[in-house]
Design an enzyme around this catalytic site. Sequence first.
Site, PDB file in Angstrom:
ATOM      1  N   LEU A  20       1.090  -1.079   0.550  1.00 27.83           N
ATOM      2  CA  LEU A  20       0.063  -0.425   0.566  1.00 27.83           C
ATOM      3  C   LEU A  20       1.422   1.117   0.503  1.00 27.83           C
ATOM      4  O   LEU A  20       0.662   2.330  -0.255  1.00 27.83           O
ATOM      5  CB  LEU A  20      -0.752   0.310   1.223  1.00 27.83           C
ATOM      6  N   GLY A  21       2.015   0.857   0.510  1.00 29.22           N
ATOM      7  CA  GLY A  21       3.072   2.335   0.119  1.00 29.22           C
ATOM      8  C   GLY A  21       3.130   2.573   1.517  1.00 29.22           C
ATOM      9  O   GLY A  21       3.562   4.086   1.536  1.00 29.22           O
ATOM     10  N   ILE A  24       6.070   5.187   0.980  1.00 32.02           N
ATOM     11  CA  ILE A  24       6.463   6.576   0.703  1.00 32.02           C
ATOM     12  C   ILE A  24       5.059   7.429   1.483  1.00 32.02           C
ATOM     13  O   ILE A  24       5.177   8.856   2.052  1.00 32.02           O
ATOM     14  CB  ILE A  24       5.236   6.372  -0.316  1.00 32.02           C
ATOM     15  N   LYS A 194     -15.355  -1.844   4.027  1.00 29.58           N
ATOM     16  CA  LYS A 194     -15.677  -3.011   5.076  1.00 29.58           C
ATOM     17  C   LYS A 194     -13.946  -3.644   5.609  1.00 29.58           C
ATOM     18  O   LYS A 194     -13.642  -3.958   6.715  1.00 29.58           O
ATOM     19  CB  LYS A 194     -16.260  -4.166   4.540  1.00 29.58           C
ATOM     20  N   LYS A 228     -18.038   7.557   7.937  1.00 25.91           N
ATOM     21  CA  LYS A 228     -18.812   6.293   8.682  1.00 25.91           C
ATOM     22  C   LYS A 228     -17.520   5.647   9.030  1.00 25.91           C
ATOM     23  O   LYS A 228     -17.679   5.174   9.748  1.00 25.91           O
ATOM     24  CB  LYS A 228     -18.669   5.785   6.941  1.00 25.91           C
ATOM     25  N   CYS A 386      29.303  -0.318 -10.712  1.00 26.86           N
ATOM     26  CA  CYS A 386      29.799  -2.118  -9.695  1.00 26.86           C
ATOM     27  C   CYS A 386      29.931  -2.633 -11.429  1.00 26.86           C
ATOM     28  O   CYS A 386      30.805  -2.266 -11.987  1.00 26.86           O
ATOM     29  CB  CYS A 386      28.733  -2.102  -9.027  1.00 26.86           C
ATOM     30  N   MET A 389      30.831  -0.921 -14.477  1.00 25.13           N
ATOM     31  CA  MET A 389      32.404  -0.717 -14.718  1.00 25.13           C
ATOM     32  C   MET A 389      32.980  -1.728 -14.943  1.00 25.13           C
ATOM     33  O   MET A 389      34.688  -1.701 -15.667  1.00 25.13           O
ATOM     34  CB  MET A 389      32.774   0.048 -12.809  1.00 25.13           C
ATOM     35  N   GLN A 390      32.964  -2.618 -14.185  1.00 30.88           N
ATOM     36  CA  GLN A 390      34.351  -4.236 -14.604  1.00 30.88           C
ATOM     37  C   GLN A 390      34.069  -4.537 -15.536  1.00 30.88           C
ATOM     38  O   GLN A 390      34.664  -4.963 -16.123  1.00 30.88           O
ATOM     39  CB  GLN A 390      33.435  -5.219 -13.087  1.00 30.88           C
ATOM     40  N   HIS A 512      28.476   3.128  -5.600  1.00 29.92           N
ATOM     41  CA  HIS A 512      27.006   3.410  -6.382  1.00 29.92           C
ATOM     42  C   HIS A 512      26.247   4.211  -6.193  1.00 29.92           C
ATOM     43  O   HIS A 512      26.126   4.708  -5.001  1.00 29.92           O
ATOM     44  CB  HIS A 512      26.469   2.026  -5.719  1.00 29.92           C
ATOM     45  N   GLU A 514      24.379   6.022  -7.405  1.00 36.74           N
ATOM     46  CA  GLU A 514      22.373   5.676  -6.951  1.00 36.74           C
ATOM     47  C   GLU A 514      22.356   6.371  -5.663  1.00 36.74           C
ATOM     48  O   GLU A 514      21.093   6.761  -5.377  1.00 36.74           O
ATOM     49  CB  GLU A 514      22.158   4.771  -7.909  1.00 36.74           C
TER      50      GLU A 514
HETATM   51  N1  GLN Z   1      29.664  -8.995  -8.227  1.00 40.00           N
HETATM   52  C1  GLN Z   1      30.805  -7.873  -8.320  1.00 40.00           C
HETATM   53  C2  GLN Z   1      31.218  -7.680  -7.392  1.00 40.00           C
HETATM   54  O1  GLN Z   1      30.997  -8.408  -6.198  1.00 40.00           O
HETATM   55  C3  GLN Z   1      29.342  -6.668  -8.613  1.00 40.00           C
HETATM   56  C4  GLN Z   1      29.093  -6.407  -7.733  1.00 40.00           C
HETATM   57  C5  GLN Z   1      28.045  -4.916  -7.653  1.00 40.00           C
HETATM   58  O2  GLN Z   1      27.572  -4.585  -9.149  1.00 40.00           O
HETATM   59  N2  GLN Z   1      27.219  -4.347  -7.310  1.00 40.00           N
HETATM   60  O3  GLN Z   1      31.834  -7.080  -7.195  1.00 40.00           O
END
Ligand code: GLN
Length: 540
Positions: A20-21, A24, A194, A228, A386, A389-390, A512, A514
């Site tokens: 139901l959130g 948020i 209800k 109600k 992550c 990038m690898q 990360h 984000e």
């Molecule tokens: N699997 C990779 C590592 O453990 C990358 C992990 C990830 O993308 N969060 O290094």
Amino acid sequence: MSKSSSTKYIFVTGGVTSSLGKGIVSASLGKLLEARGYSVTIQKLDPYINVDPGTMNPYEHGECFVTDDGAETDLDLGHYERFLSSTTSQANNVTTGRIYQSVIDKERRGDYLGKTVQVIPHITNEIKEHIQILGETDQYDIVITEIGGTVGDIESLPFIEAVRQLRWEMDSNAINIHLTLVPYLSAAGELKTKPTQNSVKKLRELGLHPDILVCRTEHHLGSEIKRKIAQFCNVERDAVIESLDAESIYHVPLLMQSEMLDKVALRKLGLKDETNVSLHIWNDFLSRLKNPTSEVKIAVVGKYVELQDAYKSIAEAFIHSGAANLCKVKVSWIQSEEIDSSNAKEKLKQFDGILVAPGFGDRGIEGKIEAVKYARTEKVPFFGICLGMQCAVIEYARNVLNLADAHTTEINPNTSNPVIDLMDHQKKVTDKGGTMRLGAYSCQVEEDSKAFECYHKVNIKERHRHRYEFNNDYKEKLESAGMKTTGLNPESNLVEIIEVAEHPWFVGVQFHPEYKSTVASPQPLFVGFIDSAINYSKQH
Ligand code: GLN
């Protein structure tokens, strides 16, 4: 007077159905209270037995959100951080597993010597302690505690009992907000109260009475329905709050404000509500979101694409960075398993930017590497996070350095070119839970780089969640072939950022970014990536 003695607690429970959130609604109320000058933090109690969600698959749990102190937590903590100005920590997420672990450790130490250890009082006391930890830091006027699950679930009973006891002990310093659903039956053309009545009845059987009811609905409740609900659920008339489906999660604080959720909550807590709500930054963000002057199409290449909760913070970071650029960001979630060298161009050519997502394990990895290759060779803005990038490092080693079997040892432990590898101390780790490189680490950004153009500073801190690392044995070779390492950890020398200089925007980050994107402060690399996608779309 220290704040702990005057800290107010708001407990948020949910009924009728899950999803139901609550997160948020909690974050929205927190935002409104913060906007009135109160310092607020939000905590989530999760009734499952895992110590944390770090070992769970995203299909089970959605994204695992990581805090500065390295806690692997529920994705609702991401919402709390995106809405509020305070950051969260391990104390903001408590699971049944963590509670039991702590009680069992105490039992082994002999802390309860002579006693039978039981759910009541030992487990419930432990829960009560964990609920009060944040209030006791003296940092917060108000602690909002969201109880996961639905009232009546067997596994959440100890949490509800702990809240019942705390409400009794805290008297007027605590209130309970109960979130329910008022469904619309189209055949009858009616809203039905209800389920809400039954859910409140269930709550009262457990000894808790709601002070405020927040009712999720697809249609306006109307004053008769509200009356109600108030009458049959024994709550005040203005404490029945309508929560209509919103345009976006970022509109919910405004809906809650127009329903006066904040005013009613403050009154019930005995707190002043004279101060005006100041939501300038929030409203500015919403107006930017509503009035874009450009549009870009972004591909997120990952393996959990059927489930958008798996990449929640990335999706939200695009909303923040889009608004910052006055740009509508249309994200397509592309299954990496379906990409190969024969179709990469066909699948990706319509996009103005490509993000290769984080992840674990080998499923879909070659598709991710193909997506990197397409972005690099076709000069499409590229952002690798992550594992993303690898993959960029692996792709460069294979296709530019001609190291055909270059790989990460996570997937091919026997590769003769382990460009991504475990650090020595990780090699000794055997437990899976909580043992990755987790939480905020410093990174020093090179001035002549795309990353610096985004951050405008040399010293940054971003959050990590991974085990494997860029292998510094390959640094010189990669650098001289054009892959620059533009961000390093100052203590360990680990590579945190890579870029391809001869490319309009090709940035891979081991961390990360984000997790730190919020409404008030969109993450700089996301903002830069969208800006480069706008330029790309103008040229194509
Ligand atoms: N699997 C990779 C590592 O453990 C990358 C992990 C990830 O993308 N969060 O290094």
